[in-house]
Motif scaffolding. Structure first.
Motif, PDB file in Angstrom:
ATOM      1  N   GLY A  98       4.468  -9.245 -15.497  1.00  0.00           N
ATOM      2  CA  GLY A  98       3.615  -8.228 -14.853  1.00  0.00           C
ATOM      3  C   GLY A  98       3.092  -8.741 -13.524  1.00  0.00           C
ATOM      4  O   GLY A  98       2.901  -9.952 -13.329  1.00  0.00           O
ATOM      5  N   GLY A  99       2.862  -7.773 -12.616  1.00  0.00           N
ATOM      6  CA  GLY A  99       2.273  -8.135 -11.323  1.00  0.00           C
ATOM      7  C   GLY A  99       0.894  -8.745 -11.515  1.00  0.00           C
ATOM      8  O   GLY A  99       0.448  -9.594 -10.741  1.00  0.00           O
ATOM      9  N   LYS A 100       0.214  -8.329 -12.565  1.00  0.00           N
ATOM     10  CA  LYS A 100      -1.130  -8.814 -12.833  1.00  0.00           C
ATOM     11  C   LYS A 100      -1.127 -10.333 -13.028  1.00  0.00           C
ATOM     12  O   LYS A 100      -1.994 -11.038 -12.521  1.00  0.00           O
ATOM     13  CB  LYS A 100      -1.649  -8.116 -14.097  1.00  0.00           C
ATOM     14  CG  LYS A 100      -3.143  -8.162 -14.262  1.00  0.00           C
ATOM     15  CD  LYS A 100      -3.536  -7.216 -15.388  1.00  0.00           C
ATOM     16  CE  LYS A 100      -5.019  -6.984 -15.417  1.00  0.00           C
ATOM     17  NZ  LYS A 100      -5.407  -5.916 -16.335  1.00  0.00           N
ATOM     18  N   TRP A 124      -9.289  -2.946  -6.678  1.00  0.00           N
ATOM     19  CA  TRP A 124      -8.715  -2.879  -8.026  1.00  0.00           C
ATOM     20  C   TRP A 124      -9.577  -3.742  -8.940  1.00  0.00           C
ATOM     21  O   TRP A 124      -9.909  -4.883  -8.585  1.00  0.00           O
ATOM     22  CB  TRP A 124      -7.271  -3.376  -8.027  1.00  0.00           C
ATOM     23  CG  TRP A 124      -6.628  -3.302  -9.385  1.00  0.00           C
ATOM     24  CD1 TRP A 124      -6.661  -2.247 -10.244  1.00  0.00           C
ATOM     25  CD2 TRP A 124      -5.880  -4.337 -10.031  1.00  0.00           C
ATOM     26  NE1 TRP A 124      -5.961  -2.550 -11.389  1.00  0.00           N
ATOM     27  CE2 TRP A 124      -5.475  -3.829 -11.282  1.00  0.00           C
ATOM     28  CE3 TRP A 124      -5.495  -5.626  -9.679  1.00  0.00           C
ATOM     29  CZ2 TRP A 124      -4.719  -4.562 -12.174  1.00  0.00           C
ATOM     30  CZ3 TRP A 124      -4.742  -6.351 -10.573  1.00  0.00           C
ATOM     31  CH2 TRP A 124      -4.355  -5.824 -11.807  1.00  0.00           C
ATOM     32  N   TYR A 127      -9.510  -7.857  -9.413  1.00  0.00           N
ATOM     33  CA  TYR A 127      -9.568  -8.921  -8.384  1.00  0.00           C
ATOM     34  C   TYR A 127     -10.818  -9.816  -8.511  1.00  0.00           C
ATOM     35  O   TYR A 127     -10.683 -11.044  -8.489  1.00  0.00           O
ATOM     36  CB  TYR A 127      -9.522  -8.354  -6.963  1.00  0.00           C
ATOM     37  CG  TYR A 127      -8.288  -7.577  -6.568  1.00  0.00           C
ATOM     38  CD1 TYR A 127      -7.012  -7.954  -6.972  1.00  0.00           C
ATOM     39  CD2 TYR A 127      -8.398  -6.452  -5.743  1.00  0.00           C
ATOM     40  CE1 TYR A 127      -5.893  -7.227  -6.576  1.00  0.00           C
ATOM     41  CE2 TYR A 127      -7.285  -5.733  -5.341  1.00  0.00           C
ATOM     42  CZ  TYR A 127      -6.044  -6.115  -5.761  1.00  0.00           C
ATOM     43  OH  TYR A 127      -4.945  -5.402  -5.371  1.00  0.00           O
ATOM     44  N   ASN A 170      -4.481  -4.452  -0.353  1.00  0.00           N
ATOM     45  CA  ASN A 170      -3.774  -3.600  -1.310  1.00  0.00           C
ATOM     46  C   ASN A 170      -3.588  -2.216  -0.665  1.00  0.00           C
ATOM     47  O   ASN A 170      -4.513  -1.438  -0.583  1.00  0.00           O
ATOM     48  CB  ASN A 170      -4.612  -3.521  -2.608  1.00  0.00           C
ATOM     49  CG  ASN A 170      -4.071  -2.543  -3.638  1.00  0.00           C
ATOM     50  OD1 ASN A 170      -4.812  -1.838  -4.302  1.00  0.00           O
ATOM     51  ND2 ASN A 170      -2.768  -2.493  -3.784  1.00  0.00           N
ATOM     52  N   ASN A 174      -5.293   1.071  -4.993  1.00  0.00           N
ATOM     53  CA  ASN A 174      -5.898   1.553  -6.224  1.00  0.00           C
ATOM     54  C   ASN A 174      -7.362   1.126  -6.098  1.00  0.00           C
ATOM     55  O   ASN A 174      -7.604  -0.073  -5.970  1.00  0.00           O
ATOM     56  CB  ASN A 174      -5.238   0.868  -7.434  1.00  0.00           C
ATOM     57  CG  ASN A 174      -5.883   1.256  -8.737  1.00  0.00           C
ATOM     58  OD1 ASN A 174      -6.784   2.073  -8.766  1.00  0.00           O
ATOM     59  ND2 ASN A 174      -5.427   0.651  -9.823  1.00  0.00           N
ATOM     60  N   ASP A 203      -0.979  -7.169  -2.125  1.00  0.00           N
ATOM     61  CA  ASP A 203      -0.637  -6.526  -3.394  1.00  0.00           C
ATOM     62  C   ASP A 203       0.079  -5.218  -3.063  1.00  0.00           C
ATOM     63  O   ASP A 203      -0.540  -4.203  -2.742  1.00  0.00           O
ATOM     64  CB  ASP A 203      -1.917  -6.282  -4.203  1.00  0.00           C
ATOM     65  CG  ASP A 203      -1.633  -5.628  -5.548  1.00  0.00           C
ATOM     66  OD1 ASP A 203      -0.501  -5.161  -5.770  1.00  0.00           O
ATOM     67  OD2 ASP A 203      -2.563  -5.565  -6.376  1.00  0.00           O
ATOM     68  N   ILE A 205       2.010  -3.315  -4.947  1.00  0.00           N
ATOM     69  CA  ILE A 205       2.499  -2.699  -6.182  1.00  0.00           C
ATOM     70  C   ILE A 205       2.799  -1.189  -6.035  1.00  0.00           C
ATOM     71  O   ILE A 205       3.654  -0.647  -6.718  1.00  0.00           O
ATOM     72  CB  ILE A 205       1.508  -2.987  -7.340  1.00  0.00           C
ATOM     73  CG1 ILE A 205       2.173  -2.858  -8.696  1.00  0.00           C
ATOM     74  CG2 ILE A 205       0.257  -2.141  -7.265  1.00  0.00           C
ATOM     75  CD1 ILE A 205       2.602  -4.138  -9.303  1.00  0.00           C
ATOM     76  N   TYR A 206       2.108  -0.511  -5.092  1.00  0.00           N
ATOM     77  CA  TYR A 206       2.363   0.934  -4.893  1.00  0.00           C
ATOM     78  C   TYR A 206       3.179   1.203  -3.624  1.00  0.00           C
ATOM     79  O   TYR A 206       3.205   2.335  -3.149  1.00  0.00           O
ATOM     80  CB  TYR A 206       1.029   1.699  -4.805  1.00  0.00           C
ATOM     81  CG  TYR A 206       0.227   1.639  -6.088  1.00  0.00           C
ATOM     82  CD1 TYR A 206       0.565   2.438  -7.181  1.00  0.00           C
ATOM     83  CD2 TYR A 206      -0.851   0.782  -6.220  1.00  0.00           C
ATOM     84  CE1 TYR A 206      -0.161   2.373  -8.366  1.00  0.00           C
ATOM     85  CE2 TYR A 206      -1.580   0.707  -7.407  1.00  0.00           C
ATOM     86  CZ  TYR A 206      -1.221   1.506  -8.472  1.00  0.00           C
ATOM     87  OH  TYR A 206      -1.928   1.444  -9.647  1.00  0.00           O
ATOM     88  N   SER A 238       6.289  -2.038 -12.802  1.00  0.00           N
ATOM     89  CA  SER A 238       5.428  -1.105 -13.538  1.00  0.00           C
ATOM     90  C   SER A 238       5.321   0.272 -12.906  1.00  0.00           C
ATOM     91  O   SER A 238       5.511   1.288 -13.566  1.00  0.00           O
ATOM     92  CB  SER A 238       4.011  -1.668 -13.647  1.00  0.00           C
ATOM     93  OG  SER A 238       3.969  -2.696 -14.582  1.00  0.00           O
ATOM     94  N   LYS A 239       4.959   0.281 -11.639  1.00  0.00           N
ATOM     95  CA  LYS A 239       4.643   1.570 -11.001  1.00  0.00           C
ATOM     96  C   LYS A 239       5.918   2.190 -10.427  1.00  0.00           C
ATOM     97  O   LYS A 239       6.203   3.364 -10.666  1.00  0.00           O
ATOM     98  CB  LYS A 239       3.602   1.387  -9.898  1.00  0.00           C
ATOM     99  CG  LYS A 239       2.449   0.459 -10.259  1.00  0.00           C
ATOM    100  CD  LYS A 239       1.478   1.025 -11.283  1.00  0.00           C
ATOM    101  CE  LYS A 239       0.401  -0.002 -11.612  1.00  0.00           C
ATOM    102  NZ  LYS A 239      -0.615   0.444 -12.514  1.00  0.00           N
ATOM    103  N   ARG A 247       6.332  -5.214 -18.665  1.00  0.00           N
ATOM    104  CA  ARG A 247       5.651  -6.386 -18.128  1.00  0.00           C
ATOM    105  C   ARG A 247       6.548  -7.237 -17.237  1.00  0.00           C
ATOM    106  O   ARG A 247       6.923  -8.358 -17.577  1.00  0.00           O
ATOM    107  CB  ARG A 247       5.032  -7.236 -19.255  1.00  0.00           C
ATOM    108  CG  ARG A 247       4.181  -6.491 -20.262  1.00  0.00           C
ATOM    109  CD  ARG A 247       3.123  -5.577 -19.629  1.00  0.00           C
ATOM    110  NE  ARG A 247       2.220  -6.275 -18.750  1.00  0.00           N
ATOM    111  CZ  ARG A 247       1.944  -5.840 -17.511  1.00  0.00           C
ATOM    112  NH1 ARG A 247       2.485  -4.725 -17.019  1.00  0.00           N
ATOM    113  NH2 ARG A 247       1.115  -6.497 -16.766  1.00  0.00           N
TER     114      ARG A 247
HETATM  115  C1  LIG Z   1      -3.533  -2.543  -7.513  1.00  0.00           C
HETATM  116  C2  LIG Z   1      -2.806  -3.064  -8.695  1.00  0.00           C
HETATM  117  N1  LIG Z   1      -2.270  -4.282  -8.625  1.00  0.00           N
HETATM  118  C3  LIG Z   1      -1.588  -4.809  -9.659  1.00  0.00           C
HETATM  119  C4  LIG Z   1      -1.441  -4.108 -10.831  1.00  0.00           C
HETATM  120  C5  LIG Z   1      -0.695  -4.804 -11.942  1.00  0.00           C
HETATM  121  O1  LIG Z   1       0.296  -4.079 -12.536  1.00  0.00           O
HETATM  122  P1  LIG Z   1       1.319  -4.737 -13.573  1.00  0.00           P
HETATM  123  O2  LIG Z   1       0.676  -5.957 -14.149  1.00  0.00           O
HETATM  124  O3  LIG Z   1       1.561  -3.699 -14.586  1.00  0.00           O
HETATM  125  O4  LIG Z   1       2.544  -5.109 -12.785  1.00  0.00           O
HETATM  126  C6  LIG Z   1      -2.003  -2.835 -10.967  1.00  0.00           C
HETATM  127  C7  LIG Z   1      -1.941  -2.089 -12.234  1.00  0.00           C
HETATM  128  O5  LIG Z   1      -2.709  -1.212 -12.522  1.00  0.00           O
HETATM  129  C8  LIG Z   1      -2.692  -2.298  -9.858  1.00  0.00           C
HETATM  130  O6  LIG Z   1      -3.219  -1.069  -9.895  1.00  0.00           O
END
Ligand SMILES: Cc1ncc(COP(=O)(O)O)c(C=O)c1O
Length: 399
Positions: A98-100, A124, A127, A170, A174, A203, A205-206, A238-239, A247
């Protein structure tokens, strides 16, 4: 008490708390509508599903290298070349669960006690907590609605000290969906160039869930490729490919940092699931057709949501550039009462809305900005309309 000090400070995810409350109401037979989810409601990409099944059947189910399988890392490096025009070797990529976890590992390998991390607000939710878990200090850089929830170069510079180590960017964001333009990124880059000790965690991710025709968010490294050695980019499946439960995330950037992150992963989770890595490889190299459909669907959903929210009294909404959230200004609804119960802030608003109308919305306070709520529009349109109708009923009852 046996728990470590570090753990005692750790908060559980506020969105999960709201979701648990929603589940309890559902179990009691209530018709709960959740606008809190941070994931697409469409299915994971077909190319990924097919490949995962085939990989499992072929026995590709064992441990793989801690930094990920070569073909996936190469595909990520190639995509980055296509998107940014910059060369990275597959060794400058690490694939994570996962990016998280990429963000978590990045903060762990970079921060010493007291190092400051510059975090624009709203942010987000994870962080600040992840920064504190790495013994860093979150330093918030507030944005304003007037500035479309984006920080300016002056905002950034005003918070930089000699302890500043990392800036988290980011875009699209988000919770707001705000996306920095190339000009805005350039002015942030000018500040970063004046502070060479500052690294950037971008970040992204989007970055492909955007509403303009380009299908790709502008990037700091588009406008300042010379910062390449100071930028760690985070992304994931994920997104973009609707693969939240699979993950898979990754980081790409300076070799030393990426190798340290791999070491961190090797001593914690070993590696991301092998067949899921194969599936993600397929999504990256063959998922473009499905991605175009998703981008179009998302744009239609966004336009629908922005139009529908106009039917709700006393709120206003920022028109997002990307992601799948509406960031709603509820200040006109605050400092009122709902049947005698005080509604003074976004948490009062969200929890009472859930109790009274069975609609889940995330309070802005969780993202570090009061006076707002975040709604997800990754939900079927009839349900969205019904949720907005209930919100309106709730607001009409605020006195
Ligand atoms: C801004 C942002 N970064 C990272 C993530 C991490 O996503 P994931 O762990 O599913 O890749 C999310 C998930 O909600 C997010 O909104």
């Amino acid at each position: 008490m046996t728990l470590s000090d570090r753990t005692k400070k750790l908060k559980s995810s506020p969105t999960l708390e709201l979701a648990a409350k929603g589940r309890k109401l559902k179990a009691e037979g209530k018709d709960v509508i959740s606008l809190a989810v941070g994931e697409p409601d469409w299915d994971s990409f077909t190319v990924a599903k097919t490949e995962a099944i085939e990989s499992i059947q072929k026995g590709f189910t064992k441990y793989v290298p801690a930094n990920g399988i070569e073909e996936l890392r190469k595909a990520i490096a190639d995509t980055t070349k296509k998107d940014l025009g910059l060369d990275y070797s597959p060794d400058q990529v690490t694939v994570t669960t996962g990016g998280k976890f990429s963000i978590f590992a990045c903060l762990q390998v970079l921060l010493n006690k007291g190092d400051e991390v510059l975090i624009p607000t709203p942010y987000w939710v994870s962080y600040p907590d992840m920064t504190e878990l790495a013994e860093g200090k979150p330093v918030f850089v507030p944005s304003t609605e007037k500035n479309n929830f984006k920080i300016t170069a002056a905002d950034l510079e005003s918070k930089i000290t000699r302890n500043s180590k990392l800036f988290i960017l980011n875009s699209p964001s988000n919770p707001t969906g705000a996306m920095y333009t190339k000009e805005e990124l350039k002015s942030l880059a000018d500040i970063l160039k004046r502070h060479p000790q500052l690294l950037v965690l971008s970040d992204d991710i989007y970055n492909k869930l955007v509403f303009d025709k380009s299908g790709l968010a502008p990037h700091l490294l588009h406008v300042a490729p010379e910062l390449k050695d100071r930028v760690i980019m985070i992304n994931g499946a994920s997104k973009t490919y609707a693969m939240t439960g699979w993950r898979i995330g990754w980081a790409i950037g300076p070799q030393e940092i990426i190798s340290a992150m791999t070491k961190y992963q090797s001593q914690s989770v070993s590696c991301a699931a092998s067949f899921v890595q194969r599936a993600t490889f397929k999504a990256i190299v063959e998922g473009d057709k499905e991605l175009k459909i998703v981008q179009q669907k998302l744009l239609e959903r966004k336009d629908f949501a922005v139009a529908e929210i106009k039917n709700v009294q006393d709120v206003s909404c920022f028109n997002p550039d990307g992601a799948f959230y509406l960031w709603i200004n509820i200040t006109k609804c605050l400092n009122k009462k709902y049947e005698g119960k005080a509604i003074n802030d976004s948490r009062d608003f969200s929890y009472t809305l859930l109790d009274e109308q069975n609609v889940i919305a995330v309070p802005g306070a969780e993202f570090g900005m009061e006076g707002y709520i975040r709604l997800s529009f990754a939900i079927e349109s009839l349900r969205m309309t019904e949720a907005f109708r209930r919100m309106n009923t709730f607001i009409l009852n605020l006195k």
